[in-house]
Motif scaffolding. Sequence first.
Motif, PDB file in Angstrom:
ATOM      1  N   ARG A 116      -0.294   8.193   0.952  1.00  0.00           N
ATOM      2  CA  ARG A 116       0.740   7.148   1.306  1.00  0.00           C
ATOM      3  C   ARG A 116       1.845   7.829   1.196  1.00  0.00           C
ATOM      4  O   ARG A 116       2.517   7.578   1.928  1.00  0.00           O
ATOM      5  CB  ARG A 116       0.745   6.152   1.143  1.00  0.00           C
ATOM      6  CG  ARG A 116      -0.739   5.129   1.333  1.00  0.00           C
ATOM      7  CD  ARG A 116      -1.029   4.266   1.378  1.00  0.00           C
ATOM      8  NE  ARG A 116      -1.913   2.768   1.820  1.00  0.00           N
ATOM      9  CZ  ARG A 116      -2.632   2.161   1.291  1.00  0.00           C
ATOM     10  NH1 ARG A 116      -2.001   1.477  -0.012  1.00  0.00           N
ATOM     11  NH2 ARG A 116      -4.214   1.497   2.304  1.00  0.00           N
ATOM     12  N   ASP A 158     -10.681   7.646  -4.744  1.00  0.00           N
ATOM     13  CA  ASP A 158     -10.483   6.980  -3.149  1.00  0.00           C
ATOM     14  C   ASP A 158      -8.885   6.760  -3.411  1.00  0.00           C
ATOM     15  O   ASP A 158      -8.220   7.199  -2.200  1.00  0.00           O
ATOM     16  CB  ASP A 158     -11.670   6.284  -2.111  1.00  0.00           C
ATOM     17  CG  ASP A 158     -11.229   5.523  -1.012  1.00  0.00           C
ATOM     18  OD1 ASP A 158     -10.504   6.377   0.045  1.00  0.00           O
ATOM     19  OD2 ASP A 158     -11.469   4.308  -1.593  1.00  0.00           O
ATOM     20  N   THR A 198      -5.604   7.897  -1.571  1.00  0.00           N
ATOM     21  CA  THR A 198      -5.134   7.700  -0.205  1.00  0.00           C
ATOM     22  C   THR A 198      -4.192   7.185  -0.843  1.00  0.00           C
ATOM     23  O   THR A 198      -2.904   7.382  -0.054  1.00  0.00           O
ATOM     24  CB  THR A 198      -6.004   5.867  -0.141  1.00  0.00           C
ATOM     25  OG1 THR A 198      -7.337   5.921  -0.188  1.00  0.00           O
ATOM     26  CG2 THR A 198      -5.122   4.409   0.413  1.00  0.00           C
ATOM     27  N   GLU A 199      -3.232   6.974  -1.948  1.00  0.00           N
ATOM     28  CA  GLU A 199      -1.794   7.002  -2.458  1.00  0.00           C
ATOM     29  C   GLU A 199      -0.644   8.166  -2.484  1.00  0.00           C
ATOM     30  O   GLU A 199       0.000   7.587  -2.777  1.00  0.00           O
ATOM     31  CB  GLU A 199      -2.015   6.223  -4.097  1.00  0.00           C
ATOM     32  CG  GLU A 199      -2.012   4.682  -4.360  1.00  0.00           C
ATOM     33  CD  GLU A 199      -1.513   3.646  -2.795  1.00  0.00           C
ATOM     34  OE1 GLU A 199      -0.061   4.274  -3.319  1.00  0.00           O
ATOM     35  OE2 GLU A 199      -2.383   2.726  -3.213  1.00  0.00           O
TER      36      GLU A 199
END
Length: 60
Positions: free
Chosen positions: A56, A48, A52-53
Amino acid sequence: MSKVFQFFRESRAELKKVVWPTRDDVISSIKVVLISTVIIAILLGLLDFGFTEAFRFFMK
């Protein structure tokens, strides 16, 4: 009503045939489940975080 009583009599007879696990077996199984759960939770958390990174980074 006799079918209900028959059901409970047969259920009780079947439960007497069950080989119940020992306390040590149960504790061992619980340890395996807890350790597996923690490992899977850590792996999912890392995935996760990584996704997510990555999103981004690419959404900038």
